[in-house]
Write a protein that holds these residues in place. Structure first.
Motif, PDB file in Angstrom:
ATOM      1  N   ASP A   1      -2.562  -2.065   7.292  1.00 52.21           N
ATOM      2  CA  ASP A   1      -1.748  -2.575   6.191  1.00 52.21           C
ATOM      3  C   ASP A   1      -2.160  -4.003   5.847  1.00 52.21           C
ATOM      4  O   ASP A   1      -2.222  -4.378   4.677  1.00 52.21           O
ATOM      5  N   ALA A   2      -2.474  -4.797   6.867  1.00 47.08           N
ATOM      6  CA  ALA A   2      -2.866  -6.186   6.630  1.00 47.08           C
ATOM      7  C   ALA A   2      -4.198  -6.278   5.899  1.00 47.08           C
ATOM      8  O   ALA A   2      -4.429  -7.226   5.146  1.00 47.08           O
ATOM      9  N   ARG A   3      -5.066  -5.285   6.090  1.00 50.53           N
ATOM     10  CA  ARG A   3      -6.348  -5.299   5.397  1.00 50.53           C
ATOM     11  C   ARG A   3      -6.145  -5.135   3.892  1.00 50.53           C
ATOM     12  O   ARG A   3      -6.977  -5.560   3.099  1.00 50.53           O
ATOM     13  N   GLY A   4      -5.065  -4.500   3.494  1.00 49.65           N
ATOM     14  CA  GLY A   4      -4.652  -4.474   2.099  1.00 49.65           C
ATOM     15  C   GLY A   4      -5.350  -3.473   1.199  1.00 49.65           C
ATOM     16  O   GLY A   4      -5.078  -3.443   0.006  1.00 49.65           O
ATOM     17  N   GLY A   5      -6.242  -2.654   1.740  1.00 53.80           N
ATOM     18  CA  GLY A   5      -6.950  -1.718   0.893  1.00 53.80           C
ATOM     19  C   GLY A   5      -6.406  -0.310   0.995  1.00 53.80           C
ATOM     20  O   GLY A   5      -5.513  -0.029   1.788  1.00 53.80           O
ATOM     21  N   CYS A   6      -6.959   0.610   0.185  1.00 54.65           N
ATOM     22  CA  CYS A   6      -6.494   1.994   0.209  1.00 54.65           C
ATOM     23  C   CYS A   6      -7.457   2.911   0.947  1.00 54.65           C
ATOM     24  O   CYS A   6      -7.336   4.126   0.885  1.00 54.65           O
ATOM     25  N   GLY A   7      -8.424   2.328   1.677  1.00 53.80           N
ATOM     26  CA  GLY A   7      -9.331   3.130   2.483  1.00 53.80           C
ATOM     27  C   GLY A   7      -8.597   3.710   3.684  1.00 53.80           C
ATOM     28  O   GLY A   7      -7.466   3.327   3.989  1.00 53.80           O
ATOM     29  N   PRO A   8      -9.226   4.665   4.371  1.00 48.92           N
ATOM     30  CA  PRO A   8      -8.568   5.345   5.493  1.00 48.92           C
ATOM     31  C   PRO A   8      -8.036   4.399   6.573  1.00 48.92           C
ATOM     32  O   PRO A   8      -7.006   4.660   7.170  1.00 48.92           O
ATOM     33  N   ASN A   9      -8.727   3.291   6.825  1.00 50.00           N
ATOM     34  CA  ASN A   9      -8.284   2.327   7.826  1.00 50.00           C
ATOM     35  C   ASN A   9      -7.833   1.020   7.196  1.00 50.00           C
ATOM     36  O   ASN A   9      -7.875  -0.030   7.818  1.00 50.00           O
ATOM     37  N   GLY A  10      -7.416   1.112   5.929  1.00 51.78           N
ATOM     38  CA  GLY A  10      -6.930  -0.073   5.237  1.00 51.78           C
ATOM     39  C   GLY A  10      -8.014  -0.915   4.612  1.00 51.78           C
ATOM     40  O   GLY A  10      -7.729  -1.952   4.019  1.00 51.78           O
ATOM     41  N   GLU A  11      -9.262  -0.473   4.728  1.00 53.21           N
ATOM     42  CA  GLU A  11     -10.320  -1.280   4.139  1.00 53.21           C
ATOM     43  C   GLU A  11     -10.228  -1.229   2.616  1.00 53.21           C
ATOM     44  O   GLU A  11      -9.754  -0.263   2.039  1.00 53.21           O
ATOM     45  N   ILE A  12     -10.696  -2.310   2.017  1.00 57.62           N
ATOM     46  CA  ILE A  12     -10.663  -2.399   0.556  1.00 57.62           C
ATOM     47  C   ILE A  12     -11.836  -1.592   0.012  1.00 57.62           C
ATOM     48  O   ILE A  12     -12.985  -1.779   0.414  1.00 57.62           O
ATOM     49  N   ARG A  13     -11.522  -0.686  -0.886  1.00 56.24           N
ATOM     50  CA  ARG A  13     -12.564   0.148  -1.492  1.00 56.24           C
ATOM     51  C   ARG A  13     -13.012  -0.524  -2.789  1.00 56.24           C
ATOM     52  O   ARG A  13     -12.190  -0.891  -3.617  1.00 56.24           O
ATOM     53  N   VAL A  14     -14.297  -0.691  -2.908  1.00 56.94           N
ATOM     54  CA  VAL A  14     -14.862  -1.397  -4.062  1.00 56.94           C
ATOM     55  C   VAL A  14     -15.852  -0.477  -4.777  1.00 56.94           C
ATOM     56  O   VAL A  14     -16.703   0.152  -4.116  1.00 56.94           O
TER      57      VAL A  14
END
Length: 107
Positions: A88-101
């Motif tokens: 959640d802290a990573r803030g992205g919607c990837g499987p492990n919260g990573e930000i997808r670009v």
């Protein structure tokens, strides 16, 4: 919570014991029964006051068998919860919260 003593006025800090103990036994001044078992749950020192203690241990078994701790279920739950917090802290919607670009394909 471990609370020690504050030295009386005029006494040095070394006057106060540096260890505070609670003793659990089934035999006082004699050998305990080999079948005695102690169970401790959520045993953690959270505060030492005043700050004169030299040794702070949650549990200290000097004689007899060393106990076996089984906190695996609590550890696994904490790891899962921690992983969710990190994702959640990573803030992205990837499987492990990573930000997808989105990146354009290079031709």
């Amino acid at each position: 919570m471990v609370r020690g003593m504050t030295p009386p006025a005029g006494h040095p800090t070394k006057w106060v014991p540096t260890r505070i103990a609670s003793v659990a036994t089934d035999q006082f001044y004699s050998q305990g029964a080999k079948t005695t078992q102690f169970t401790a749950r959520n045993c953690k020192v959270t505060l030492v006051a005043p700050n004169g203690a030299k040794v702070v241990s949650d549990l200290d078994f000097r004689w007899g068998q060393i106990p076996v701790w089984d906190n695996d279920s609590r550890v696994m739950l904490a790891e899962k919860t921690g992983a969710a917090i990190v994702a959640d802290a990573r803030g992205g919607c990837g499987p492990n919260g990573e930000i997808r670009v989105w990146k354009p394909e290079v031709e």
